[in-house]
Design a protein around this motif. Structure first.
Motif, PDB file in Angstrom:
ATOM      1  N   ASN A  99     -35.168  46.705  -4.176  1.00 57.41           N
ATOM      2  CA  ASN A  99     -34.541  45.524  -4.845  1.00 57.41           C
ATOM      3  C   ASN A  99     -33.994  45.944  -6.039  1.00 57.41           C
ATOM      4  O   ASN A  99     -33.832  46.963  -6.537  1.00 57.41           O
ATOM      5  CB  ASN A  99     -35.690  44.387  -5.360  1.00 57.41           C
ATOM      6  N   ASP A 100     -32.732  45.168  -6.435  1.00 53.44           N
ATOM      7  CA  ASP A 100     -32.068  45.354  -7.724  1.00 53.44           C
ATOM      8  C   ASP A 100     -32.611  46.016  -8.950  1.00 53.44           C
ATOM      9  O   ASP A 100     -32.465  46.647  -9.401  1.00 53.44           O
ATOM     10  CB  ASP A 100     -30.992  44.229  -7.762  1.00 53.44           C
ATOM     11  N   GLN A 101     -33.742  45.156  -9.228  1.00 50.15           N
ATOM     12  CA  GLN A 101     -34.578  45.462 -10.452  1.00 50.15           C
ATOM     13  C   GLN A 101     -35.055  46.755 -10.362  1.00 50.15           C
ATOM     14  O   GLN A 101     -35.007  47.499 -11.245  1.00 50.15           O
ATOM     15  CB  GLN A 101     -35.488  44.393 -10.780  1.00 50.15           C
ATOM     16  N   TRP A 102     -35.789  47.174  -9.281  1.00 52.51           N
ATOM     17  CA  TRP A 102     -36.355  48.587  -9.075  1.00 52.51           C
ATOM     18  C   TRP A 102     -35.301  49.443  -9.244  1.00 52.51           C
ATOM     19  O   TRP A 102     -35.514  50.664 -10.005  1.00 52.51           O
ATOM     20  CB  TRP A 102     -37.039  48.533  -7.569  1.00 52.51           C
ATOM     21  N   ILE A 103     -34.003  49.446  -8.527  1.00 55.51           N
ATOM     22  CA  ILE A 103     -33.142  50.486  -8.615  1.00 55.51           C
ATOM     23  C   ILE A 103     -32.406  50.624  -9.789  1.00 55.51           C
ATOM     24  O   ILE A 103     -32.271  51.723 -10.503  1.00 55.51           O
ATOM     25  CB  ILE A 103     -31.892  50.082  -7.802  1.00 55.51           C
ATOM     26  N   VAL A 104     -32.245  49.607 -10.535  1.00 51.61           N
ATOM     27  CA  VAL A 104     -31.432  49.659 -11.901  1.00 51.61           C
ATOM     28  C   VAL A 104     -32.526  50.137 -12.986  1.00 51.61           C
ATOM     29  O   VAL A 104     -32.077  51.055 -13.917  1.00 51.61           O
ATOM     30  CB  VAL A 104     -31.195  48.150 -12.621  1.00 51.61           C
ATOM     31  N   GLU A 105     -33.789  49.714 -12.923  1.00 50.51           N
ATOM     32  CA  GLU A 105     -34.976  50.382 -14.001  1.00 50.51           C
ATOM     33  C   GLU A 105     -34.776  51.718 -13.697  1.00 50.51           C
ATOM     34  O   GLU A 105     -35.248  52.676 -14.852  1.00 50.51           O
ATOM     35  CB  GLU A 105     -36.226  49.476 -13.742  1.00 50.51           C
ATOM     36  N   ARG A 106     -34.876  52.277 -12.457  1.00 47.98           N
ATOM     37  CA  ARG A 106     -35.160  53.762 -12.340  1.00 47.98           C
ATOM     38  C   ARG A 106     -33.971  54.583 -12.310  1.00 47.98           C
ATOM     39  O   ARG A 106     -33.978  55.951 -12.791  1.00 47.98           O
ATOM     40  CB  ARG A 106     -35.988  53.823 -10.916  1.00 47.98           C
ATOM     41  N   THR A 107     -32.893  53.990 -12.122  1.00 50.63           N
ATOM     42  CA  THR A 107     -31.533  54.896 -12.153  1.00 50.63           C
ATOM     43  C   THR A 107     -30.478  54.445 -12.885  1.00 50.63           C
ATOM     44  O   THR A 107     -29.708  55.102 -13.164  1.00 50.63           O
ATOM     45  CB  THR A 107     -31.019  55.021 -10.395  1.00 50.63           C
ATOM     46  N   GLY A 108     -30.559  53.343 -13.147  1.00 50.05           N
ATOM     47  CA  GLY A 108     -29.311  52.580 -13.774  1.00 50.05           C
ATOM     48  C   GLY A 108     -27.895  52.245 -12.878  1.00 50.05           C
ATOM     49  O   GLY A 108     -26.963  51.608 -13.313  1.00 50.05           O
ATOM     50  N   ILE A 109     -28.338  52.535 -11.763  1.00 51.96           N
ATOM     51  CA  ILE A 109     -27.108  52.291 -10.719  1.00 51.96           C
ATOM     52  C   ILE A 109     -27.059  50.829 -10.056  1.00 51.96           C
ATOM     53  O   ILE A 109     -28.246  50.180  -9.988  1.00 51.96           O
ATOM     54  CB  ILE A 109     -27.273  53.321  -9.482  1.00 51.96           C
ATOM     55  N   LYS A 110     -25.811  50.345 -10.110  1.00 58.54           N
ATOM     56  CA  LYS A 110     -25.609  48.790  -9.804  1.00 58.54           C
ATOM     57  C   LYS A 110     -24.935  48.853  -8.442  1.00 58.54           C
ATOM     58  O   LYS A 110     -25.156  47.925  -7.550  1.00 58.54           O
ATOM     59  CB  LYS A 110     -25.203  47.930 -10.821  1.00 58.54           C
ATOM     60  N   ARG A 111     -23.818  49.665  -8.415  1.00 58.92           N
ATOM     61  CA  ARG A 111     -23.040  49.715  -7.123  1.00 58.92           C
ATOM     62  C   ARG A 111     -22.567  51.258  -6.801  1.00 58.92           C
ATOM     63  O   ARG A 111     -22.490  51.965  -7.889  1.00 58.92           O
ATOM     64  CB  ARG A 111     -21.786  48.721  -7.269  1.00 58.92           C
ATOM     65  N   ARG A 112     -21.897  51.476  -5.601  1.00 55.80           N
ATOM     66  CA  ARG A 112     -21.589  52.677  -5.299  1.00 55.80           C
ATOM     67  C   ARG A 112     -20.218  52.606  -4.486  1.00 55.80           C
ATOM     68  O   ARG A 112     -20.215  51.691  -3.657  1.00 55.80           O
ATOM     69  CB  ARG A 112     -22.328  53.595  -4.350  1.00 55.80           C
ATOM     70  N   HIS A 113     -19.418  53.495  -4.715  1.00 59.68           N
ATOM     71  CA  HIS A 113     -18.095  53.275  -3.777  1.00 59.68           C
ATOM     72  C   HIS A 113     -18.193  54.133  -2.645  1.00 59.68           C
ATOM     73  O   HIS A 113     -18.878  55.146  -2.542  1.00 59.68           O
ATOM     74  CB  HIS A 113     -17.030  53.721  -4.565  1.00 59.68           C
ATOM     75  N   MET A 114     -17.825  53.448  -1.415  1.00 62.14           N
ATOM     76  CA  MET A 114     -17.829  54.058  -0.080  1.00 62.14           C
ATOM     77  C   MET A 114     -16.541  54.198   0.715  1.00 62.14           C
ATOM     78  O   MET A 114     -15.721  53.557   0.778  1.00 62.14           O
ATOM     79  CB  MET A 114     -18.749  53.341   0.652  1.00 62.14           C
TER      80      MET A 114
END
Length: 328
Positions: free
Chosen positions: A30-45
């Motif tokens: 989930n968004d909260q888990w990702i942001v808390e552990r990495t700071g990442i919100k989005r990636r370009h593909m």
């Protein structure tokens, strides 16, 4: 002996975006888990028809324009990547042709996330010794094609992009030069971050595909500890070599792997947060492309200016590491 200056810079982020909300639909996260552990919100593909050389081309053209040069002025091309178009020929040779450059030296450099710092250092040596005048150094990755989107430990991290710098010869009197670079590798820790298959040791096969050996694998906790320790050491090495202190550095631009790693390095040196360039929230980990992408964002928004002292540092699979101190 001559010195090297950064004559021009450019970057490219493909328009496709994978957000944390998108990942929530693909894997248990989930968004909260990702942001808390990495700071990442989005990636370009990269799109399905874009290869590493395509991203490199746009970044390189932007850098040449910024430097006021053409591809015909280049004496060498170094593409730093672990996700090149193919095993051979090199992506640098493909890029040379796409740019319309002369019959010059072109090669790929594989040092994972440390690749761009490695590439700048190599280019600097060619220029300092008088061999070349203008060297194009590109950091480019299309990493999402090597990520298992069923593995939540890795799929949340990586994105695509490219950054390019032109290093040019200048006189020893010029103040805006690369001061020094410091590179390391510890192969004994190479198993912490691997892409198992596709080489001569484990060529592609049906068994490889079944076991998902074509995707990156990492040991996150060990990577974190070694990244903080090694990048801090490399930064100190650069400062010591130039008899400088951290407060004389205008900007710290680290490899954009994880916001917690970046914060730990800044805390070690008591760098104010406002002096650390962070782009990981927007790009994720783009490996060799991360430092030039972060630099370009800070340059474009007016933070990075000519005459400032900038410290680059990186850490990657290998395990490789390095730093580079320069006055831009």
């Amino acid at each position: 002996m001559y010195r090297s200056r950064v004559a021009g810079t450019g970057s490219y982020l493909p328009p496709g975006v994978l957000t944390n909300a998108d990942l929530e639909k693909m894997v248990e996260t989930n968004d909260q888990w990702i942001v808390e552990r990495t700071g990442i919100k989005r990636r370009h593909m990269a799109s399905s028809d874009q290869a590493c050389s395509d991203l490199s081309l746009i970044a390189a053209e932007n850098a040449l324009k910024d430097a006021g040069l053409t591809a015909q002025d280049l004496d060498a091309i170094i593409v730093c990547t672990v996700s090149g178009d193919q095993v051979m020929p090199s992506t640098a040779c493909v890029l040379q042709h796409k740019l319309g450059a002369r019959n010059i030296m072109a090669f790929d450099l594989s040092a994972a996330c440390s690749g761009f710092v490695y590439g700048l250092s190599v280019a600097d040596q060619f220029i300092r010794t008088g061999v070349y005048k203008h060297v194009l150094v590109v950091g480019a990755e299309v990493l999402h094609r090597f990520v298992n989107y069923q593995d939540r430990e890795t799929c949340i991290l990586f994105g695509d992009g490219a950054g390019a710098w032109i290093l040019s010869r200048t006189s020893t009197e010029d103040k805006n030069v690369i001061m020094s670079s410091h590179l390391h590798a510890d192969g004994g820790l190479g198993d912490l971050f691997v892409l198992p298959a596709g080489g001569s040791k484990i060529p592609f096969s049906a068994e490889v595909l079944e076991n998902k050996g074509q995707y990156v694998r990492m040991k996150g906790r060990e990577i974190f500890k070694n990244a903080v320790r090694t990048m801090s050491h490399c930064c100190q090495e650069a400062l010591d070599a130039n008899e400088m202190t951290a407060d004389q550095v205008d900007w710290l631009i680290p490899h954009q792997a994880n916001n917690r790693i970046i914060e730990a390095i800044a805390e070690y040196y008591e760098f104010p947060k406002e002096k650390v360039v962070v782009s990981v929230h927007e790009t994720g980990n783009t490996s060799a492309a991360s430092i030039p992408l972060a630099f370009q964002m800070a340059k474009d928004d007016g933070r990075v200016k000519r005459g400032q002292v900038i410290l680059l540092t990186a850490f990657g699979a290998g395990l490789t590491s390095g730093s580079l101190l320069m006055r831009y």
